[in-house]
Enzyme design. Structure first.
Site, PDB file in Angstrom:
ATOM      1  CG  ASP A 293       0.458  -2.214   6.159  1.00  0.00           C
ATOM      2  OD1 ASP A 293      -0.520  -2.332   6.926  1.00  0.00           O
ATOM      3  OD2 ASP A 293       0.399  -1.607   5.081  1.00  0.00           O
TER       4      ASP A 293
ATOM      5  CB  CYS B 276      -3.586   3.311  -1.668  1.00  0.00           C
ATOM      6  SG  CYS B 276      -4.891   4.481  -1.368  1.00  0.00           S
TER       7      CYS B 276
ATOM      8  CD  GLN C  37      -7.022  -4.339   4.313  1.00  0.00           C
ATOM      9  OE1 GLN C  37      -7.960  -4.964   4.798  1.00  0.00           O
ATOM     10  NE2 GLN C  37      -7.192  -3.132   3.803  1.00  0.00           N
TER      11      GLN C  37
ATOM     12  CG  HIS D 207      -1.908   1.005   1.363  1.00  0.00           C
ATOM     13  ND1 HIS D 207      -1.642   2.294   1.749  1.00  0.00           N
ATOM     14  CD2 HIS D 207      -3.239   0.954   1.145  1.00  0.00           C
ATOM     15  CE1 HIS D 207      -2.759   2.991   1.757  1.00  0.00           C
ATOM     16  NE2 HIS D 207      -3.750   2.208   1.391  1.00  0.00           N
TER      17      HIS D 207
ATOM     18  CE  LYS E 288      -7.406  -0.059   6.374  1.00  0.00           C
ATOM     19  NZ  LYS E 288      -8.116   0.490   5.227  1.00  0.00           N
TER      20      LYS E 288
HETATM   21  N1  7TS Z   1      -1.841  -0.569   4.574  1.00  0.00           N
HETATM   22  C1  7TS Z   1      -2.756  -1.380   4.021  1.00  0.00           C
HETATM   23  C2  7TS Z   1      -2.400  -2.780   3.656  1.00  0.00           C
HETATM   24  C3  7TS Z   1      -4.048  -0.874   3.810  1.00  0.00           C
HETATM   25  O1  7TS Z   1      -4.972  -1.678   3.267  1.00  0.00           O
HETATM   26  C4  7TS Z   1      -4.361   0.458   4.180  1.00  0.00           C
HETATM   27  C5  7TS Z   1      -5.706   1.064   3.899  1.00  0.00           C
HETATM   28  C6  7TS Z   1      -3.371   1.226   4.778  1.00  0.00           C
HETATM   29  C7  7TS Z   1      -2.106   0.680   4.952  1.00  0.00           C
HETATM   30  C8  7TS Z   1      -3.615   2.624   5.255  1.00  0.00           C
HETATM   31  O2  7TS Z   1      -4.494   2.632   6.319  1.00  0.00           O
HETATM   32  P1  7TS Z   1      -5.042   4.022   6.907  1.00  0.00           P
HETATM   33  O3  7TS Z   1      -6.059   3.602   7.912  1.00  0.00           O
HETATM   34  O4  7TS Z   1      -3.883   4.726   7.499  1.00  0.00           O
HETATM   35  O5  7TS Z   1      -5.628   4.750   5.752  1.00  0.00           O
HETATM   36  N2  7TS Z   1      -6.356   0.484   2.820  1.00  0.00           N
HETATM   37  C9  7TS Z   1      -7.442   0.914   2.178  1.00  0.00           C
HETATM   38  C10 7TS Z   1      -8.025   0.198   1.146  1.00  0.00           C
HETATM   39  O6  7TS Z   1      -7.609  -0.886   0.736  1.00  0.00           O
HETATM   40  N3  7TS Z   1      -9.089   0.873   0.702  1.00  0.00           N
HETATM   41  O7  7TS Z   1      -9.210   1.997   1.398  1.00  0.00           O
HETATM   42  C11 7TS Z   1      -8.182   2.036   2.325  1.00  0.00           C
END
Ligand code: 7TS
Length: 410
Positions: free
Chosen positions: A198, A364, A201, A121, A224
């Site tokens: 990370d 992303c 997910q 990501h 999430k």
């Molecule tokens: N890393 C992964 C693997 C992610 O899926 C996401 C967000 C992030 C980092 C960033 O997380 P945040 O909470 O700091 O934004 N992924 C997604 C997605 O897949 N669709 O919308 C956000």
């Protein structure tokens, strides 16, 4: 785990969209929130709201207790050796940037290497690009197999004495691949590098034991995993957090301040400058309680089964490409696909007209889209409240979308 019963905990799911019952298949972007979390948030603001770690008045003590209790809950949830190793942040993105600014930038130099995968990501990619630019370190990528997995032999070859940091998502938000974190930790530690995981997910969807994984840092987001937006976690090994620099300077994080210098508190407080995300942390604590009351093993089994069912049903749709691990191969709770050459945004728009919410775009992960040879994809992602009936609606809506566009083209 009784999905029909627990669905009642999610008021948002009880609505219709464009005349159809909502089918929410976008939990990888953000999950829905159960009443158990909403009520805790409301109760906090109604009854206990005060700033933490300052006043000695009753509300201040109550808020501080609730905030620190949330930290203990999160520490237990990920099996951190101590709550002091759980830093509250705004989310995965901020947690990863804090490692980049507080750990990597002051230490890395030309010749040092950072090892990633091309499927990361942007949040686990750009901070390391920036570290490389500023310090002269070099980025290296473990090549992906066609299903998005990596081979340990390749990782072993790339992780050398020049490697200072390895950063990998435990579960890819596009490919759904589950990467071998324990083995990567072993490879990183063999050469004295740190492993950054990370967990955006993975932590919401499976049991997490940072001691068993032996990762050095773990980043994840509350929103999430049934928690509110604006709260996330950075976990680190105690010795690394002790050596790591704060990133935000200001109130709350200091020990002694003089006119020309200042000293910091210990972790985690030295990393939480300013008024922290009090309600967010308390809400995340409630989300942890909720997920634990259902059981992370159960949630993992449910998400995997639903993802496998979805892959099997999607394979029935002509001209549909499914990305990631094949049918029957372990994957995270999401499925990425494309329907012929119909633009994923068009697919998503037609699905929305039927009440089905999926994500379309580059997720992303632009380098991964390039590797896949596409501009964007569609993605259905699941959580504990989804059912096979949701997937059946998705498949039916996809068939309609296909017919609609075929007729439109003719
Ligand atoms: N890393 C992964 C693997 C992610 O899926 C996401 C967000 C992030 C980092 C960033 O997380 P945040 O909470 O700091 O934004 N992924 C997604 C997605 O897949 N669709 O919308 C956000």
């Amino acid at each position: 785990m009784n999905v029909e019963t627990l669905r009642k905990d999610f008021p948002i799911l009880q609505q219709t969209i464009n005349g159809h019952p909502l089918v929410y298949l976008d939990s990888a972007a953000t999950s829905q929130k159960p009443i158990q979390v909403l009520e805790v948030l409301e109760r906090y603001y109604r009854e206990d709201n005060a700033n933490v770690h300052r006043g000695v008045h009753t509300l201040g003590s109550r808020a501080t207790e609730a905030y620190e209790l949330a930290r203990e809950k999160v520490a237990r949830f990920i099996h951190a050796p101590s709550p002091e190793q759980v830093i509250f942040t705004r989310g995965t993105t901020e947690s990863l940037n804090m490692i980049a600014y507080g750990y990597a930038r002051p230490r890395f130099k030309p010749g040092d290497e950072i090892v990633l995968t091309p499927s990361e990501h942007h949040s686990n990619l750009i901070p390391w690009q920036q570290v490389a630019k500023v310090t002269g370190a070099t980025l290296k990528y473990i090549p992906l197999q066609p299903d998005g997995s990596i081979r340990l032999e390749d990782a072993e070859q790339l992780i050398t004495s020049a490697t200072k940091l390895v950063a990998v998502a435990q579960v890819s938000n596009v490919m759904a691949t589950i990467h071998p974190i324990k083995e990567l930790a072993r490879l990183a530690h063999r050469v004295g590098a740190v492993l950054v995981v990370d967990g955006a997910q993975s932590v919401p969807h499976m049991p997490t034991d940072v001691q068993d994984l032996d990762c050095d840092f773990l980043a994840f987001s509350g929103h999430k995993m049934c928690g509110p937006t604006g709260i996330g976690v950075l976990y680190g090994k105690a010795s690394l957090l002790a050596a790591m620099e704060p990133v935000y300077f200001g109130g709350e994080m200091i020990e002694v301040v003089e006119l020309y210098d200042a000293t910091w508190k210990e972790s985690p407080w030295k990393f939480e400058g300013g008024t922290p995300i009090i309600a967010g942390a308390i809400g995340l604590g409630a989300a942890v309680d909720y997920l634990e009351s259902i059981g992370l093993e159960e949630i993992r089994k449910h998400d995997e089964q639903l993802a496998q069912y979805t892959v099997s049903r999607l394979l029935e749709v002509e001209e549909l490409t499914v990305y990631g691990p094949g049918l029957g191969v372990e994957r995270g709770g999401l499925v990425t696909f494309n329907l012929g050459d119909i633009h994923p945004h068009d697919v998503s728009t037609v699905l929305d007209a039927e009440g089905v919410a999926i994500r379309a775009g580059h997720h992303c992960a632009q380098p991964l889209m390039k590797w896949l040879g596409v501009g964007s994809t569609a993605r259905a992602s699941f959580y504990l409240y989804n059912t096979e009936a949701d997937v059946d609606v998705l498949i039916h809506a996809l068939q309609s979308a296909k017919e609609f566009f075929q007729h439109a083209i003719r």
